[in-house]
Design an enzyme around this catalytic site. Structure first.
Site, PDB file in Angstrom:
ATOM      1  N   HIS A   1       4.690  -5.481  -7.202  1.00 20.47           N
ATOM      2  CA  HIS A   1       5.276  -5.393  -8.549  1.00 20.47           C
ATOM      3  C   HIS A   1       6.546  -4.543  -8.559  1.00 20.47           C
ATOM      4  O   HIS A   1       6.647  -3.556  -7.838  1.00 20.47           O
ATOM      5  CB  HIS A   1       4.248  -4.785  -9.504  1.00 20.47           C
ATOM      6  CG  HIS A   1       4.518  -5.103 -10.938  1.00 20.47           C
ATOM      7  ND1 HIS A   1       5.537  -4.508 -11.651  1.00 20.47           N
ATOM      8  CD2 HIS A   1       3.923  -5.964 -11.788  1.00 20.47           C
ATOM      9  CE1 HIS A   1       5.534  -4.989 -12.883  1.00 20.47           C
ATOM     10  NE2 HIS A   1       4.568  -5.874 -12.992  1.00 20.47           N
TER      11      HIS A   1
ATOM     12  N   GLU B   1       5.405  -1.283 -21.953  1.00 22.96           N
ATOM     13  CA  GLU B   1       5.505  -1.741 -20.553  1.00 22.96           C
ATOM     14  C   GLU B   1       6.441  -2.926 -20.433  1.00 22.96           C
ATOM     15  O   GLU B   1       6.333  -3.891 -21.201  1.00 22.96           O
ATOM     16  CB  GLU B   1       4.143  -2.236 -20.047  1.00 22.96           C
ATOM     17  CG  GLU B   1       3.119  -1.189 -19.783  1.00 22.96           C
ATOM     18  CD  GLU B   1       1.850  -1.800 -19.173  1.00 22.96           C
ATOM     19  OE1 GLU B   1       1.891  -2.916 -18.646  1.00 22.96           O
ATOM     20  OE2 GLU B   1       0.809  -1.138 -19.273  1.00 22.96           O
TER      21      GLU B   1
ATOM     22  N   GLU C   1      -4.236  -2.745 -23.146  1.00 17.67           N
ATOM     23  CA  GLU C   1      -4.124  -4.206 -23.330  1.00 17.67           C
ATOM     24  C   GLU C   1      -5.474  -4.878 -23.574  1.00 17.67           C
ATOM     25  O   GLU C   1      -5.958  -5.639 -22.717  1.00 17.67           O
ATOM     26  CB  GLU C   1      -3.443  -4.846 -22.120  1.00 17.67           C
ATOM     27  CG  GLU C   1      -2.014  -4.446 -21.929  1.00 17.67           C
ATOM     28  CD  GLU C   1      -1.312  -5.265 -20.840  1.00 17.67           C
ATOM     29  OE1 GLU C   1      -2.001  -5.917 -20.031  1.00 17.67           O
ATOM     30  OE2 GLU C   1      -0.075  -5.247 -20.811  1.00 17.67           O
TER      31      GLU C   1
HETATM   32  C1  GAL Z   1      -0.033  -5.034 -17.512  1.00 18.89           C
HETATM   33  C2  GAL Z   1      -0.967  -3.851 -17.292  1.00 18.89           C
HETATM   34  C3  GAL Z   1      -0.423  -2.916 -16.231  1.00 18.89           C
HETATM   35  C4  GAL Z   1       0.026  -3.687 -15.023  1.00 18.89           C
HETATM   36  C5  GAL Z   1       1.074  -4.679 -15.460  1.00 18.89           C
HETATM   37  C6  GAL Z   1       1.674  -5.481 -14.336  1.00 18.89           C
HETATM   38  O1  GAL Z   1      -0.712  -6.102 -18.066  1.00 18.89           O
HETATM   39  O2  GAL Z   1      -1.149  -3.141 -18.483  1.00 18.89           O
HETATM   40  O3  GAL Z   1      -1.438  -1.991 -15.888  1.00 18.89           O
HETATM   41  O4  GAL Z   1      -1.072  -4.346 -14.472  1.00 18.89           O
HETATM   42  O5  GAL Z   1       0.490  -5.582 -16.367  1.00 18.89           O
HETATM   43  O6  GAL Z   1       2.607  -6.424 -14.816  1.00 18.89           O
END
Ligand code: GAL
Length: 698
Positions: A363, A311, A160
């Site tokens: 999370h 993701e 990212e």
């Molecule tokens: C993304 C990141 C992940 C994790 C995720 C949590 O931005 O790539 O490593 O932090 O958010 O929502």
């Protein structure tokens, strides 16, 4: 790349060959656990791929120059045995402490000159020669050690770009900034002319005097601010390209980067050096339309290939600061179905197991930090069941290229950042326009600036202050060949250097629009309303008030300081039309007005991919790769209320084999989907009332 992907040494299908389902897994965080047992759980959950490695630099190179990839090799060996494919992330977003400790010059500096500390991510100064060299070395060593492993199906470069930081104002940037300016402007006189630096005695005598836009009393020059952001976007894309090039020397696996629409980078540039597109997106169920905008966009960055959702959360987002509400039951399935139905080849979760330490303890995940499956696991099982139904239905097909395109312009985004006109947020505005456009039932592509416009019938470019000559040429050719271009609000009001055009109010756009801008001022809180197509809407924002020079004035302004002038014009050009929207619709009738505008011009442009579908659901049309005639519709519901669809032609429900007559109302279950095979030749057009009428497509 719906065709087979070259996949190096891997024993698995390539990233574009099947519908993947996966999760991010961090074996380095679980020394007390057997990777085999953990990967068995991953496999038993129905997943087919794990992403590993992207934050593990300190495990891979604990001391400078001492490398150890054994844990990752072991995990890949086990994954292979268990039939799980692996995506490897290069770990450069999280360097080990030895790289920056005691070296403030190796870290990113924010606009206030504050030094970013070790402990988060993306804190290293990638323009610092030593940092850059260590990045090249770790990527080289990792690619050498793991790049030919048969479990490997793809690489992810870094993680990212610019999600946690924006531009770097640190000392290591100085030489590259000057180099970039020299390359772009050649002489300092050219820069002074382009930026209009006569204002406030800004004139520079040498490139070394051109400042970073750090705090100054009042505001900097717009051209400097915009150039600064463009420069950083090019640099971060170059950083990704450099890593990709290194990886390619040692590995045949395809390469991607997990980008995001809201980060401070330009995905169009970043993806140029990648083999396929991937992105991350976390949505909450009330804002489901945001994911549709995402899928419609990422699908178009490499239109000849599919993309990955790298993701998303299986349940909710969370960090030390708080969390989102949990997804309602069924929502994650709808999210995955939407992803696959809109062209994604993978749906992957962050994260497999709850973080037991760090900043993201709350999370959503699939397994708790102890051995207990979460609500996310339930969702994962629902997704897997849906994936298995979709896979055969979508194989050998691709999402149809949409006739209606909404342009997502990074130039527009950067310029609105520099000049937000009372707080305009480019990403939010475009997302709302995309939502309204989708709510008409049309099939839509959200396209980058470089889109070829082939096959498009309507192109919409809102909030894009500068239109380059190259782009104008491309758009003019599209219009002359029969396309309809809807330009505005704001489109054309600035030059590419972020100055005001001096020939005409809307610069080069005006030249082909058959109009002249009479006044340009804010209609903000002025009481002005626009009237067009029997609709009336409140107007706001920086506005261009139009007079005709041959164009038909479709919308006129009532009220405000200069009533009677136009705000919406239409000019015939070749076989097509240039439509200018000179002001920004707002207020209660915003959506209704935009819908009327889009529908009017889509009908005029004979758009066929237009479905009668209830709000909260949408339809994605697919075509077969080998024959033009067969079409499959995937209808999905997102709002959890269920929906309905009136079919354009006779269809077969591919799950039940039941035939459904055209014009019959088909229901879509709450958070569910229908796969419908349309009879060949059953195509339709809209008549003047907007009703679908079957026509033979010849
Ligand atoms: C993304 C990141 C992940 C994790 C995720 C949590 O931005 O790539 O490593 O932090 O958010 O929502």
């Amino acid at each position: 790349m719906n065709e087979k992907t070259t996949n190096g040494e891997s024993e698995f299908p390539g990233p574009m060959d099947i519908l993947w389902h996966g999760a991010a897994y961090y074996p380095e965080l679980w020394p007390m656990q057997s990777p085999r047992e953990e990967l068995e759980r991953v496999r038993d959950a129905g997943l087919s791929v794990v992403r590993i490695g992207e934050f593990a630099w300190s495990k891979m190179e604990p001391l400078e120059g001492e490398f150890d990839f054994s844990l990752f090799e072991e995990v890949m060996d086990i994954a292979l045995e268990l039939g799980l494919a692996v995506v490897l992330g290069t770990p450069t977003a999280t360097p080990p402490i030895w790289l920056t400790h005691g070296h403030a010059d190796r870290t990113l500096h924010d606009q206030e000159g504050r030094v970013m500390s070790h402990g988060g991510r993306q804190h290293a100064a990638i323009e610092h020669p030593y940092v850059r060299e260590r990045c090249r070395i770790i990527v080289t060593e990792m690619a050498k050690a793991l790049g030919a492993h048969p479990a490997l199906i793809a690489w992810q470069i870094d993680n990212e770009f610019k999600c946690d930081v924006s531009e770097d104002y640190g000392p290591s940037v100085r030489p590259v900034w000057e180099e970039w300016l020299k390359e772009r402007y050649e002489t300092i006189e050219n820069l002074n002319t382009a930026w209009g630096t006569g204002v406030w005695s800004q004139e520079y005598q040498d490139f070394e005097q051109v400042p970073f836009p750090v705090k100054c009393p009042g505001l900097h020059n717009a051209s400097l601010l915009t150039a600064w952001k463009r420069f950083h976007r090019e640099r971060i894309a170059g950083y990704g390209a450099e890593q990709a090039e290194i990886v390619r020397q040692f590995s045949k696996a395809p390469i991607t980067h997990n980008a995001g629409m809201l980060f401070q980078s330009n995905p169009e540039l970043v993806m140029e050096s990648m083999d396929f597109v991937s992105f991350d997106h976390y949505v909450d169920s009330d804002n489901w339309y945001r994911m549709v905008t995402n899928y419609d966009y990422w699908r178009n960055l490499k239109p000849d290939r599919s993309f990955w959702l790298m993701e998303t959360s299986s349940a909710h987002n969370g960090s030390l600061l708080g969390f989102h509400k949990p997804h309602p039951k069924g929502f994650v399935k709808a999210e995955a179905v939407a992803a696959y139905a809109l062209g994604a080849k993978a749906f992957c979760y962050w994260v497999w197991r709850q973080q037991r330490a760090g900043a993201e303890l709350t999370h959503g995940c699939l397994m708790q930090s102890w051995d207990s499956p979460t609500v996310g696991m339930q969702a994962c099982r629902e997704v897997e069941a849906a994936r298995q139904i979709l896979e055969p239905a979508l194989s050998g097909k691709r999402v149809k290229r949409a006739e209606v395109a909404l342009m997502w312009s990074d130039t527009g985004r950067v310029m609105l950042d520099t000049e937000p006109h009372n707080g305009l947020d480019y990403c939010e505005l475009l997302t709302q326009w995309s939502r309204v456009l989708r709510s008409t039932g049309m099939h839509v592509d959200v396209v980058p600036e470089g889109d070829s416009l082939e096959g498009r019938r309507v192109l919409i470019t809102p909030f894009m202050p500068a239109v380059s000559e190259e782009m104008l040429g491309r758009i003019e050719a599209f219009v002359r060949a029969g396309g309809t271009w809807i330009a505005g609000p704001l489109t054309g009001g600035r030059t590419i250097e972020h100055t005001v055009p001096v020939d005409r109010g809307l610069g080069c756009v005006e030249a082909i629009a058959g109009i002249r801008v009479k006044h340009s001022y804010p209609l903000f809180n002025s009481g002005a309303e626009g009237v067009a197509f029997d609709a009336r809407v409140e107007l706001t924002g920086w506005s261009y008030l139009l007079e005709s020079e041959g164009a038909k004035m479709v919308g006129t302004i009532e009220g405000g300081p200069t009533p009677g002038l136009g705000f919406l014009s239409e000019n015939a050009l070749g076989e097509g039309k240039v439509v200018v929207l000179g002001s920004e619709p707002c207020g209660e009738r915003h959506d209704e007005f935009l819908k009327a505008l889009f529908s009017h011009y889509a009908q005029g442009a004979a758009v066929e991919q237009w479905f009668t579908v209830s709000e909260g659901s949408f339809v994605s049309p697919w075509e077969s790769l080998d024959s033009e005639s067969s079409e499959t519709l995937i209808a999905c519901n997102f709002d959890g209320e269920g929906g309905s669809l009136r079919l354009p032609g006779r269809c077969i429900d591919t799950e039940t084999g039941v035939e459904i007559d055209s014009e019959e109302l088909v229901s879509i279950p709450a958070y569910g989907f229908r796969i419908l095979a349309v009879e060949p030749k059953a195509y339709f057009r809209r008549d003047e009332e907007g009703t679908a009428v079957l026509v033979d497509r010849v």
